[in-house]
Design a protein around this motif. Structure first.
Motif, PDB file in Angstrom:
ATOM      1  N   GLN A  35      83.336  65.483  19.628  1.00 16.71           N
ATOM      2  CA  GLN A  35      82.991  65.254  18.225  1.00 16.71           C
ATOM      3  C   GLN A  35      82.093  66.368  17.656  1.00 16.71           C
ATOM      4  O   GLN A  35      81.085  66.122  17.004  1.00 16.71           O
ATOM      5  CB  GLN A  35      82.302  63.893  18.074  1.00 16.71           C
ATOM      6  CG  GLN A  35      83.199  62.715  18.366  1.00 16.71           C
ATOM      7  CD  GLN A  35      84.380  62.639  17.394  1.00 16.71           C
ATOM      8  OE1 GLN A  35      84.199  62.707  16.165  1.00 16.71           O
ATOM      9  NE2 GLN A  35      85.579  62.496  17.939  1.00 16.71           N
ATOM     10  N   ARG A  68      80.616  69.024  15.274  1.00 15.44           N
ATOM     11  CA  ARG A  68      80.546  69.257  13.836  1.00 15.44           C
ATOM     12  C   ARG A  68      79.631  70.460  13.607  1.00 15.44           C
ATOM     13  O   ARG A  68      78.527  70.535  14.135  1.00 15.44           O
ATOM     14  CB  ARG A  68      79.993  68.039  13.102  1.00 15.44           C
ATOM     15  CG  ARG A  68      79.870  68.230  11.586  1.00 15.44           C
ATOM     16  CD  ARG A  68      79.307  66.969  10.936  1.00 15.44           C
ATOM     17  NE  ARG A  68      78.960  67.162   9.542  1.00 15.44           N
ATOM     18  CZ  ARG A  68      79.805  67.022   8.521  1.00 15.44           C
ATOM     19  NH1 ARG A  68      81.053  66.676   8.757  1.00 15.44           N
ATOM     20  NH2 ARG A  68      79.412  67.212   7.275  1.00 15.44           N
ATOM     21  N   LYS A  86      78.383  73.000  10.370  1.00 16.16           N
ATOM     22  CA  LYS A  86      78.393  73.191   8.926  1.00 16.16           C
ATOM     23  C   LYS A  86      77.645  74.462   8.563  1.00 16.16           C
ATOM     24  O   LYS A  86      76.549  74.728   9.064  1.00 16.16           O
ATOM     25  CB  LYS A  86      77.738  71.988   8.229  1.00 16.16           C
ATOM     26  CG  LYS A  86      77.776  72.055   6.708  1.00 16.16           C
ATOM     27  CD  LYS A  86      77.149  70.814   6.092  1.00 16.16           C
ATOM     28  CE  LYS A  86      77.206  70.891   4.563  1.00 16.16           C
ATOM     29  NZ  LYS A  86      76.587  69.689   3.936  1.00 16.16           N
ATOM     30  N   ARG A 138      80.259  75.391   3.481  1.00 12.59           N
ATOM     31  CA  ARG A 138      81.456  74.670   3.923  1.00 12.59           C
ATOM     32  C   ARG A 138      81.256  74.100   5.320  1.00 12.59           C
ATOM     33  O   ARG A 138      80.345  74.506   6.053  1.00 12.59           O
ATOM     34  CB  ARG A 138      82.685  75.596   3.935  1.00 12.59           C
ATOM     35  CG  ARG A 138      82.551  76.760   4.869  1.00 12.59           C
ATOM     36  CD  ARG A 138      83.641  77.796   4.629  1.00 12.59           C
ATOM     37  NE  ARG A 138      83.436  78.965   5.445  1.00 12.59           N
ATOM     38  CZ  ARG A 138      83.949  79.132   6.655  1.00 12.59           C
ATOM     39  NH1 ARG A 138      84.732  78.170   7.164  1.00 12.59           N
ATOM     40  NH2 ARG A 138      83.729  80.224   7.352  1.00 12.59           N
ATOM     41  N   ILE A 139      82.149  73.171   5.661  1.00 11.35           N
ATOM     42  CA  ILE A 139      82.185  72.605   7.011  1.00 11.35           C
ATOM     43  C   ILE A 139      83.199  73.399   7.824  1.00 11.35           C
ATOM     44  O   ILE A 139      84.377  73.482   7.472  1.00 11.35           O
ATOM     45  CB  ILE A 139      82.561  71.117   6.968  1.00 11.35           C
ATOM     46  CG1 ILE A 139      81.488  70.319   6.216  1.00 11.35           C
ATOM     47  CG2 ILE A 139      82.727  70.571   8.375  1.00 11.35           C
ATOM     48  CD1 ILE A 139      81.864  68.876   5.998  1.00 11.35           C
ATOM     49  N   LEU A 199      83.715  73.088  11.437  1.00 17.79           N
ATOM     50  CA  LEU A 199      84.355  72.185  12.389  1.00 17.79           C
ATOM     51  C   LEU A 199      83.876  70.763  12.114  1.00 17.79           C
ATOM     52  O   LEU A 199      82.684  70.549  11.863  1.00 17.79           O
ATOM     53  CB  LEU A 199      84.016  72.583  13.826  1.00 17.79           C
ATOM     54  CG  LEU A 199      84.447  73.985  14.272  1.00 17.79           C
ATOM     55  CD1 LEU A 199      83.852  74.319  15.642  1.00 17.79           C
ATOM     56  CD2 LEU A 199      85.964  74.117  14.308  1.00 17.79           C
ATOM     57  N   ASP A 200      84.801  69.808  12.162  1.00 12.76           N
ATOM     58  CA  ASP A 200      84.448  68.442  11.789  1.00 12.76           C
ATOM     59  C   ASP A 200      85.082  67.455  12.774  1.00 12.76           C
ATOM     60  O   ASP A 200      86.275  67.166  12.706  1.00 12.76           O
ATOM     61  CB  ASP A 200      84.927  68.158  10.366  1.00 12.76           C
ATOM     62  CG  ASP A 200      84.379  66.861   9.809  1.00 12.76           C
ATOM     63  OD1 ASP A 200      83.472  66.279  10.447  1.00 12.76           O
ATOM     64  OD2 ASP A 200      84.838  66.438   8.742  1.00 12.76           O
ATOM     65  N   GLY A 201      84.280  66.969  13.741  1.00 10.56           N
ATOM     66  CA  GLY A 201      84.765  65.978  14.691  1.00 10.56           C
ATOM     67  C   GLY A 201      85.749  66.516  15.701  1.00 10.56           C
ATOM     68  O   GLY A 201      86.717  65.838  16.057  1.00 10.56           O
ATOM     69  N   ASP A 250      75.837  70.930  14.832  1.00 12.74           N
ATOM     70  CA  ASP A 250      75.035  70.030  14.005  1.00 12.74           C
ATOM     71  C   ASP A 250      75.097  68.613  14.547  1.00 12.74           C
ATOM     72  O   ASP A 250      74.146  67.839  14.401  1.00 12.74           O
ATOM     73  CB  ASP A 250      75.533  70.080  12.558  1.00 12.74           C
ATOM     74  CG  ASP A 250      75.294  71.443  11.926  1.00 12.74           C
ATOM     75  OD1 ASP A 250      74.168  71.962  12.044  1.00 12.74           O
ATOM     76  OD2 ASP A 250      76.240  71.998  11.348  1.00 12.74           O
ATOM     77  N   SER A 251      76.212  68.268  15.148  1.00 15.21           N
ATOM     78  CA  SER A 251      76.330  66.991  15.852  1.00 15.21           C
ATOM     79  C   SER A 251      77.426  67.125  16.893  1.00 15.21           C
ATOM     80  O   SER A 251      78.201  68.074  16.882  1.00 15.21           O
ATOM     81  CB  SER A 251      76.650  65.842  14.882  1.00 15.21           C
ATOM     82  OG  SER A 251      77.894  66.047  14.243  1.00 15.21           O
ATOM     83  N   GLY A 265      88.750  72.717   9.565  1.00 23.21           N
ATOM     84  CA  GLY A 265      87.762  71.924  10.269  1.00 23.21           C
ATOM     85  C   GLY A 265      88.248  71.235  11.529  1.00 23.21           C
ATOM     86  O   GLY A 265      87.474  70.547  12.192  1.00 23.21           O
TER      87      GLY A 265
END
Length: 608
Positions: free
Chosen positions: A9, A11, A13, A17-18, A20-22, A57-58, A199
């Motif tokens: 997962q 993430r 940012k 913009r984001i 990578l996301d999940g 970021d996460s 992403g």
């Protein structure tokens, strides 16, 4: 197939913009992964996250205990005062590292021309890059993460690196992931492709050719915008399938599916129409070199006795090592340089343009917006299909959106500047175009778009590049500038890049070219006279071949189904039962090897 490292997962940012996301993915023993995607979509960011050089970021990245990971970044961390030798082997004594075959292979493959005792600060950018790569490859690492490892490598260096990685990971132990715009390299060394976009990371089985096929199938069902992208990939697939035996002897995608998709796809270039249009713009005489030579520094011959004829519509790739004389040869063609011996005859209508490596064409317009830069131009050129391409259409085909038009040139990325440079060169309406390492800073999508654009450009094209995929894709003939004690000579390469590599490996110098051989690229020709054709097959032989083809197809389908069942079995197997999983993995490798052999035999019969 032990797990080595994984991402859960993720993430990431940036301020605007984001990236990578999940994203969740992993590397296991035997994985050989190529990362593709547009510039700025997050390929390098993902590599740095996996290497632990950047914190997400996460989400998190986990590495199995005892697993060692090494990364080649686009910027190295070599110490300026450190010597080349110390950067590569550290404090080890020569007798210690010299007995290690891997270290000897890496040193001979990458840094034979780099002074061993010189400080890093004294090296050129290319030497420094190769030293950093060598320092990584001599280490005993479980996972290699390589970000643009082919930068600053010539054709021989890229070939060596591909062979090194194949041999290094042949036993199925360890894994690597690589970001590169070199599509030949991707197809040679990778068995899985990760496309980074919007992403997410989308996996595809196989190398670049298989990825192209999968994208064509996927994009056929997409929106109108994606459909345009699919058409370009379909053209790419057609070229891959119909290309030289060197590209198709190891097919990495299903033959029947590929053939069905390209059944109505025409050849990538209409050579007859291009030659006709080029002749109307250039006449029959373009450039002719007659025993031409260039001497510098009080008589030192850089080139000698070059006899060569370039005709309208010829598309020629130029190979040669650094310092061999390629730029000197191109200078003779464009008129930037005059010979010191022999003569060069250029057609009266020749208008040459040179796409340089240094982006100097953009210096005077750095503070202007793109829309202001292209405003004075109306039509760039008429393509082979008869369409007049406007500056705006060319910008769109090379990935510029309406939002980009208000951007000052100085604020563009490296890849965007490279594409704008090509647009401006084309807007000058040359009829002889020289491209000097045009793949720099371009991603695979933009390279395909550039090649598609050049397919319809009606003129004489010369390409200098270490990217063998590009050379084979956009040129019809290849020549090599080979250095010699009496000066460089020009040698025709009927066998293309493979012939050049064989010559270089054998240390063969080229004999002075003769008019009959070197002039073989006159208008409409693609090299010297072809070898005598093989005797035609008899009816019985053709019948037997058809029967064998049908048998091969049935066996390929059966073994592919067996592989699919094994994948399901492995997915459902107890993950703690390592011996059981290894046994299943061995069975899978045997099946995949058998399928590859069947496909190679299929291709051999199908091409007869």
């Amino acid at each position: 197939m032990a797990h080595l490292l994984g991402a859960e997962q993720l993430r990431l940012k940036f301020p605007n913009r984001i990236v990578l996301d999940g994203v969740s993915l992993g590397l296991a023993d035997g994985d050989r992964v190529g990362l593709v995607g547009r510039n700025g979509d997050g390929k390098s960011s993902l590599m740095r996250l996996l290497a632990g050089r950047t914190e997400p970021d996460s989400g998190r990245v986990t590495v199995r205990r005892g697993v060692t990971v090494g990364m080649l970044d686009q910027t190295d961390a070599l110490l300026p005062d450190e010597t080349v030798g110390h950067a590569i082997v550290g404090d080890a004594e020569e007798h210690e590292w010299a007995r290690d075959p891997r270290i000897r292979d890496v040193i001979s493959g990458l840094v034979t021309d780099v002074p061993w005792d010189s400080p890093i600060a004294s090296l050129s950018g290319g030497q420094r890059r190769r030293t950093a790569l060598a320092a990584l490859l001599v280490r005993d690492l479980d996972v290699l993460l390589l970000d643009e490892p082919t930068n600053h490598l010539d054709v021989e260096g890229v070939t060596w690196l591909a062979e090194h990685l194949r041999a290094r990971f042949a036993g199925g132990q360890g894994a690597f992931a690589v970001v590169t715009h070199d599509r030949w390299f991707l197809d040679e060394v990778t068995t899985t492709t990760w496309e980074v976009h919007d992403g997410v990371v989308e996996p595809f089985e196989g190398g670049y050719a298989a990825y192209v096929l999968a994208r064509v199938e996927r994009d056929r069902q997409a929106s109108a915008i994606a459909a345009k992208r699919a058409n370009l990939m379909k053209k790419e697939l057609a070229w891959l399938r119909r290309g030289a035996p060197a590209r198709t002897s190891k097919p990495k995608f299903r033959i029947d599916a590929a053939n069905a998709l390209i059944a109505d796809e025409p050849p990538v270039r209409d050579t007859v129409a291009l030659t006709r249009m080029a002749t109307s713009r250039l006449g029959r005489d373009v450039v002719e070199l007659d025993a031409a030579g260039v001497a510098y520094d009080g008589g030192h011959d850089v080139l000698r006795d070059i006899t060569w004829h370039l005709g309208p519509g010829d598309r020629v790739g130029i190979l040669g090592g650094n310092g061999a004389g390629k730029s000197t040869l191109l200078g003779l063609v464009t008129g930037d340089l005059e010979p010191t011996s022999g003569r060069v005859k250029r057609g009266k209508t020749v208008k040459a343009a040179w796409l340089s490596q240094d982006l100097h064409e953009l210096t005077d317009v750095a503070n202007q917006r793109i829309t202001d830069v292209i405003a004075p131009y109306r039509v760039a050129f008429t393509s082979a299909s008869g369409d007049e391409l406007t500056p705006g259409q060319i910008l769109e085909r090379l990935g510029f959106t309406s939002a980009h038009l208000a951007t000052p040139v100085k604020d563009l990325s490296g890849g965007q500047k490279r594409r704008l440079q090509l647009v401006l060169v084309l807007l000058g309406e040359p009829n002889v175009l020289v491209l000097d390492e045009p793949t720099n800073d371009m991603d695979t999508d933009m390279l395909a778009a550039m090649e598609d654009l050049l397919d319809g450009w009606p003129g004489t094209l010369l390409v200098v590049s270490h990217d063998r995929y590009l050379l084979e894709r956009v040129t019809d003939d290849q020549y090599a500038v080979l250095p010699g004690t009496d000066g460089g000579t020009l040698r025709h390469l009927p066998g293309g890049v493979e012939e050049y590599l064989a010559l270089r490996a054998a240390g063969v110098g080229a004999p002075a070219p003769t008019a009959g051989r070197a002039a073989s690229t006159s208008a409409g020709s693609t090299g010297p006279a072809a070898a005598p054709a093989a005797p035609a097959a008899s009816g019985a032989e053709r019948h037997a071949a058809r029967k064998e083809l049908a048998s091969l197809e049935r066996r390929m389908e059966k073994r592919s189904a067996d592989a699919a069942k094994l994948h399901v079995t492995m997915a459902e197997h107890d993950p703690s039962d390592y011996p059981g999983l290894e046994k299943l993995a061995g069975q899978l490798r045997e099946i995949e090897a058998e399928v590859t052999e069947l496909e190679e035999r299929w291709m051999e019969l199908a091409s007869d």
